[in-house]
Design an enzyme around this catalytic site. Sequence first.
Site, mmCIF file in Angstrom:
data_model
loop_
_atom_site.group_PDB
_atom_site.id
_atom_site.type_symbol
_atom_site.label_atom_id
_atom_site.label_comp_id
_atom_site.label_asym_id
_atom_site.label_seq_id
_atom_site.Cartn_x
_atom_site.Cartn_y
_atom_site.Cartn_z
ATOM 1 N N SER A 1 -78.445 49.654 17.311
ATOM 2 C CA SER A 1 -77.766 50.617 18.186
ATOM 3 C C SER A 1 -78.707 51.144 19.266
ATOM 4 C CB SER A 1 -77.228 51.788 17.347
ATOM 5 O OG SER A 1 -76.297 51.330 16.387
ATOM 6 N N GLU B 1 -70.959 45.169 16.973
ATOM 7 C CA GLU B 1 -70.459 45.583 18.295
ATOM 8 C C GLU B 1 -70.169 47.081 18.351
ATOM 9 O OE1 GLU B 1 -67.899 43.087 20.572
ATOM 10 O OE2 GLU B 1 -68.330 41.347 19.300
ATOM 11 N N THR C 1 -71.343 50.425 15.638
ATOM 12 C CA THR C 1 -70.957 50.952 14.333
ATOM 13 C C THR C 1 -69.925 52.063 14.504
ATOM 14 O OG1 THR C 1 -72.674 52.655 14.313
ATOM 15 C CG2 THR C 1 -73.281 50.475 13.451
ATOM 16 N N SER C 2 -69.231 52.366 13.433
ATOM 17 C CA SER C 2 -68.236 53.440 13.492
ATOM 18 C C SER C 2 -68.888 54.764 13.889
ATOM 19 C CB SER C 2 -67.531 53.572 12.137
ATOM 20 O OG SER C 2 -66.767 52.419 11.864
#
Length: 396
Positions: free
Chosen positions: A132, A380, A382-383
Amino acid sequence: MDFTLSAEQAQIRDMVTEFVDEEVVPRAREIDHDDEFPADLVDEMADLGLMGMPFPEEYGGAGLDYHSYAIGLEQISRGSGGLGTVVAAHISLAGNMVYEFGDERQKEKYLTPLAAGDDIGAFALSEAGAGSDVPAMETTAERTTATSRSDGDETTAEREGDEYVINGGKLWISNGSVADTVTLFAKTDPDAGNKGISSFIVRPEEDDGFIVEGTEEKLGDKGCPTAELRFDDMRIPADRRLGEEGEGFVHALKTLNGGRITIAARGVGIARAALDEALEYGQQREQFDQPIAEFQSIKHKLADMDTKLQAAKMLMHRAADKKIRGENFVKEAAQAKLYASEISREVANEGIQIHGGYGYTKDFPAERFYRDAKLNEIYEGTSEVLRNTIGDQLLD
């Protein structure tokens, strides 16, 4: 708001559904068990125009709108979550990078074979210490002087700065071990943070120093090889850089934003498969002299599963609609991906519960749907990251 599919969209849905039912579903268990890239199915999808769905026909694509693309990917993922990732990484990430940020020469040379399905694409962004946190990447691209010698000429001519030497590595790269074209991100100015990242086109078969270290043994998403890549003094021509130096971070964000619509489609497809399987099983399995689907507890589960599925589809198409209209769709894409990812896992989980003990075995596909669904919440975006994105958009 009109929710009726156009004639073309319905035609795409029916064509992909037929292909998936006849070719993918019968192979899904084999793909999951063997975890081998299904090259023959990819070739068949290329023949049907599915490997370049949203790209213009002038570049070998099918020229479909993003609704049709999402519908097609939903159906492919219904058959095999791994095959859905193969297509999404190929089109939404690798192909879209060249389409959005490549010059005309790059599009003709690299996008055309990708859109036609003659080449397979991969998108190399993540690293062991940079998931991320994209600016934490350590892969570097140093512009350097290349030398060449003309035929019959004893002198060496120098051309300033016409090559990049790339060193580093990437992790979790979907299609990474089978790709013909890789869009790669590296730091051209290590001291400039996210403004020092640039993006490039890499050709594994042509570029010495491109090394596939291996592929991951994953919980699900089988059939889509997830590779670890290494670059040892890999030299590529400067004309393979996409856009200007320092634009790579923006390229990555824009590409991932569009890709989230298709991960939502993957989630919807897996949820649909889990619901269909649960419905069939619930009507066939009898306990206490009646199908278990007639019990209120099971009926409520099925009702909730379908309601979540329909809501996820609406969010997916809402984001696609804003993209087609050229409007800002950052929040809508994040919401679609977030919700579809989470409900695909929830629906798959309830599918296992409805199957009872059988759902925990490989005799039924219910457990596969759960394993495939979990990935949606990780790659693509993360939550957790998506919730930050949505919150930032609300507060902006």
